[in-house]
Design a protein around this motif. Structure first.
Motif, PDB file in Angstrom:
ATOM      1  N   LEU A  97       0.823  -1.204   0.000  1.00 22.39           N
ATOM      2  CA  LEU A  97       0.000   0.000   0.000  1.00 22.39           C
ATOM      3  C   LEU A  97       0.863   1.262   0.000  1.00 22.39           C
ATOM      4  N   LEU A  98       1.923   1.249   0.799  1.00 26.82           N
ATOM      5  CA  LEU A  98       2.809   2.413   0.838  1.00 26.82           C
ATOM      6  C   LEU A  98       3.527   2.616  -0.493  1.00 26.82           C
ATOM      7  N   GLU A  99       3.903   1.518  -1.136  1.00 22.81           N
ATOM      8  CA  GLU A  99       4.540   1.643  -2.439  1.00 22.81           C
ATOM      9  C   GLU A  99       3.588   2.288  -3.449  1.00 22.81           C
ATOM     10  N   GLN A 100       2.311   1.860  -3.368  1.00 21.46           N
ATOM     11  CA  GLN A 100       1.319   2.469  -4.257  1.00 21.46           C
ATOM     12  C   GLN A 100       1.139   3.955  -3.951  1.00 21.46           C
ATOM     13  N   LEU A 101       1.181   4.280  -2.645  1.00 15.45           N
ATOM     14  CA  LEU A 101       1.052   5.685  -2.266  1.00 15.45           C
ATOM     15  C   LEU A 101       2.217   6.522  -2.797  1.00 15.45           C
ATOM     16  N   LEU A 102       3.417   5.966  -2.713  1.00 13.19           N
ATOM     17  CA  LEU A 102       4.587   6.688  -3.207  1.00 13.19           C
ATOM     18  C   LEU A 102       4.502   6.896  -4.725  1.00 13.19           C
ATOM     19  N   GLU A 103       4.049   5.868  -5.420  1.00 10.66           N
ATOM     20  CA  GLU A 103       3.866   6.025  -6.868  1.00 10.66           C
ATOM     21  C   GLU A 103       2.838   7.111  -7.161  1.00 10.66           C
ATOM     22  N   LEU A 104       1.790   7.113  -6.357  1.00 10.42           N
ATOM     23  CA  LEU A 104       0.751   8.124  -6.537  1.00 10.42           C
ATOM     24  C   LEU A 104       1.294   9.527  -6.292  1.00 10.42           C
ATOM     25  N   ILE A 105       2.155   9.659  -5.291  1.00 14.49           N
ATOM     26  CA  ILE A 105       2.765  10.965  -4.996  1.00 14.49           C
ATOM     27  C   ILE A 105       3.615  11.429  -6.174  1.00 14.49           C
ATOM     28  N   GLN A 106       4.382  10.496  -6.750  1.00 16.66           N
ATOM     29  CA  GLN A 106       5.253  10.850  -7.867  1.00 16.66           C
ATOM     30  C   GLN A 106       4.433  11.317  -9.077  1.00 16.66           C
ATOM     31  N   GLN A 112      -2.032  19.361 -11.263  1.00 16.94           N
ATOM     32  CA  GLN A 112      -2.489  20.612 -10.654  1.00 16.94           C
ATOM     33  C   GLN A 112      -2.811  20.375  -9.183  1.00 16.94           C
ATOM     34  N   SER A 113      -2.942  21.474  -8.423  1.00 15.11           N
ATOM     35  CA  SER A 113      -3.160  21.380  -6.976  1.00 15.11           C
ATOM     36  C   SER A 113      -4.467  20.670  -6.640  1.00 15.11           C
ATOM     37  N   SER A 114      -5.464  20.801  -7.488  1.00 17.13           N
ATOM     38  CA  SER A 114      -6.733  20.127  -7.227  1.00 17.13           C
ATOM     39  C   SER A 114      -6.573  18.618  -7.253  1.00 17.13           C
ATOM     40  N   THR A 115      -5.759  18.142  -8.189  1.00 15.35           N
ATOM     41  CA  THR A 115      -5.500  16.706  -8.278  1.00 15.35           C
ATOM     42  C   THR A 115      -4.724  16.242  -7.057  1.00 15.35           C
ATOM     43  N   ASN A 116      -3.750  17.060  -6.610  1.00 17.45           N
ATOM     44  CA  ASN A 116      -2.968  16.734  -5.420  1.00 17.45           C
ATOM     45  C   ASN A 116      -3.867  16.635  -4.190  1.00 17.45           C
ATOM     46  N   SER A 117      -4.897  17.470  -4.134  1.00 20.05           N
ATOM     47  CA  SER A 117      -5.819  17.430  -3.014  1.00 20.05           C
ATOM     48  C   SER A 117      -6.547  16.095  -2.963  1.00 20.05           C
ATOM     49  N   GLN A 118      -6.951  15.588  -4.130  1.00 20.10           N
ATOM     50  CA  GLN A 118      -7.615  14.292  -4.183  1.00 20.10           C
ATOM     51  C   GLN A 118      -6.669  13.175  -3.744  1.00 20.10           C
ATOM     52  N   ALA A 119      -5.403  13.285  -4.148  1.00 20.73           N
ATOM     53  CA  ALA A 119      -4.418  12.271  -3.747  1.00 20.73           C
ATOM     54  C   ALA A 119      -4.232  12.270  -2.234  1.00 20.73           C
ATOM     55  N   TYR A 120      -4.222  13.445  -1.629  1.00 18.22           N
ATOM     56  CA  TYR A 120      -4.057  13.538  -0.178  1.00 18.22           C
ATOM     57  C   TYR A 120      -5.221  12.870   0.548  1.00 18.22           C
ATOM     58  N   GLN A 121      -6.445  13.014   0.001  1.00 20.32           N
ATOM     59  CA  GLN A 121      -7.597  12.352   0.595  1.00 20.32           C
ATOM     60  C   GLN A 121      -7.454  10.837   0.516  1.00 20.32           C
ATOM     61  N   GLN A 122      -6.909  10.369  -0.608  1.00 15.06           N
ATOM     62  CA  GLN A 122      -6.682   8.931  -0.736  1.00 15.06           C
ATOM     63  C   GLN A 122      -5.654   8.452   0.286  1.00 15.06           C
ATOM     64  N   VAL A 123      -4.619   9.266   0.493  1.00 17.09           N
ATOM     65  CA  VAL A 123      -3.610   8.917   1.497  1.00 17.09           C
ATOM     66  C   VAL A 123      -4.246   8.840   2.876  1.00 17.09           C
ATOM     67  N   GLN A 124      -5.123   9.778   3.205  1.00 15.79           N
ATOM     68  CA  GLN A 124      -5.785   9.766   4.497  1.00 15.79           C
ATOM     69  C   GLN A 124      -6.616   8.502   4.682  1.00 15.79           C
ATOM     70  N   GLN A 125      -7.270   8.067   3.601  1.00 12.00           N
ATOM     71  CA  GLN A 125      -8.051   6.840   3.682  1.00 12.00           C
ATOM     72  C   GLN A 125      -7.154   5.636   3.942  1.00 12.00           C
ATOM     73  N   GLN A 126      -5.984   5.617   3.275  1.00 13.10           N
ATOM     74  CA  GLN A 126      -5.055   4.511   3.482  1.00 13.10           C
ATOM     75  C   GLN A 126      -4.516   4.500   4.906  1.00 13.10           C
ATOM     76  N   VAL A 127      -4.230   5.689   5.441  1.00 12.93           N
ATOM     77  CA  VAL A 127      -3.745   5.778   6.826  1.00 12.93           C
ATOM     78  C   VAL A 127      -4.818   5.276   7.788  1.00 12.93           C
ATOM     79  N   ALA A 128      -6.077   5.605   7.531  1.00  9.95           N
ATOM     80  CA  ALA A 128      -7.169   5.119   8.380  1.00  9.95           C
ATOM     81  C   ALA A 128      -7.231   3.599   8.371  1.00  9.95           C
ATOM     82  N   GLN A 129      -6.975   3.002   7.185  1.00 14.53           N
ATOM     83  CA  GLN A 129      -6.962   1.547   7.094  1.00 14.53           C
ATOM     84  C   GLN A 129      -5.818   0.959   7.917  1.00 14.53           C
TER      85      GLN A 129
END
Length: 330
Positions: A97-106, A112-129
């Motif tokens: 999961l972390l590897e996927q998150l890192l790929e997503l960050i890259q 654009q910043s709006s897309t980055n905001s969506q990625a951050y929400q996905q990261v938060q969901q993964q952290v909750a898991q």
């Protein structure tokens, strides 16, 4: 060669997972700059959670080895090993999961910043898991602790407890009562000893300040005698572990949660249904319970050491400090 950040086991350069605890040894860094600070904190929190779970398993495994005969200990170790294997699988899935998150960050670093905001929400969901996974593991540790069976060690495994006292108190009577299985009389003798150790001349109750200042030497002697002659079933340290496993807090500045306290009291046999046994919060039942060790709940004794329930937490904090200080002196 390197050292695992979780269990300190050495590993070779080409290992991907620790051979001892299964922790992933490879680290991935984004191709564009360093890992952002929020994700560094997420990764650090994850490692701290996993290290805490590993240490709890190690402590539990050590307790089982000390308290169980060889046949049951092997069976218990097999179950713990299955728990560890399950955790290893979970760690491997978390690594993916972390590897996927890192790929997503890259990928998102170029958007654009709006897309980055969506990625951050996905990261938060993964952290909750991940947090839920850690909580599930902690529940398993609690169940494993509460369901472990207490066994009588062989005579060759029993070591005499030194009757040490900072004030020269004679613990021979307490030792003899416990050796004879006279739990209620030993309970009263324990209260008498604590009052003497606190420097009080009468049988009045101890204050919280007096509990906080109890001699570690005497407190460890009393606890060791209870643990030894009950085969690991009674003692302040046993009660402390049950209290913490039920979610009790060590912070004396936080109010004692009634629900947690009732769960603890119910677990050790002080609270049945909606009634306390005996008079007061933790006073013993005058009629007592069955003196057969197998029929008494773990942690039931000592129960007459203190009058007020809120000060038992002070006693748990004090015994934990004494245990830590004793290990540090070795």
């Amino acid at each position: 060669m390197g050292t695992c950040r979780i269990c300190q086991q050495e590993y070779s350069q080409h290992q991907q997972f620790c051979s001892n605890c299964g922790y992933p040894l490879t680290t991935l860094s984004p191709t564009l700059g360093e890992l952002p600070q929020p994700w560094q904190e997420i990764v650090a929190q994850r490692e701290a959670w996993e290290q805490q779970i590993w240490q709890r398993y190690q402590q539990l495994q050590q307790q089982c080895q000390q308290q169980q005969p060889i046949a049951e200990r092997q069976q218990e170790n097999a179950r713990i090993q299955r728990q560890l294997e399950s955790q290893k699988q979970l760690q491997q899935s978390q690594q993916k999961l972390l590897e996927q998150l890192l790929e997503l960050i890259q990928e998102n670093s170029l958007r654009q910043s709006s897309t980055n905001s969506q990625a951050y929400q996905q990261v938060q969901q993964q952290v909750a898991q991940l947090q839920q996974a850690i909580a599930n593991l902690q529940q398993e540790v609690t169940k494993l602790t509460q369901t472990s069976k207490f066994s009588s060690p062989s005579q060759s495994q029993i070591q005499e407890v030194p009757l040490n006292s900072s004030i020269g108190y004679d613990y021979t009577r307490l030792r003899d009562l416990l050796a004879a299985g006279k739990w209620k009389q030993a309970d009263k003798e324990t209260r008498k000893a604590l009052i003497k150790v606190a420097g009080k001349k009468n049988q009045s109750s101890l204050t919280a300040k007096e509990v906080d200042g109890l001699s570690c030497e005497d407190l460890l002697t009393i606890d060791s005698l209870w643990v030894k002659y009950s085969n690991g079933k009674f003692g302040f340290s046993i009660q402390k572990n049950i209290y913490l496993n039920l979610g009790g807090t060590r912070d004396l500045n936080v109010g004692l949660a009634l629900e947690t306290w009732q769960q603890f009291a119910n677990a050790v046999g002080w609270y049945m249904g909606k009634e306390w046994l005996g008079k007061g919060s933790v006073s013993p039942n005058p009629d007592g319970m069955d003196v057969e060790l197998k029929d008494i709940p773990a942690g039931h004794f000592p129960q007459d050491a203190l009058t007020y329930r809120y000060m038992l937490r002070n006693l748990f904090v004090r015994i934990e400090f004494c245990e830590f200080s004793s290990k540090s002196d070795l």
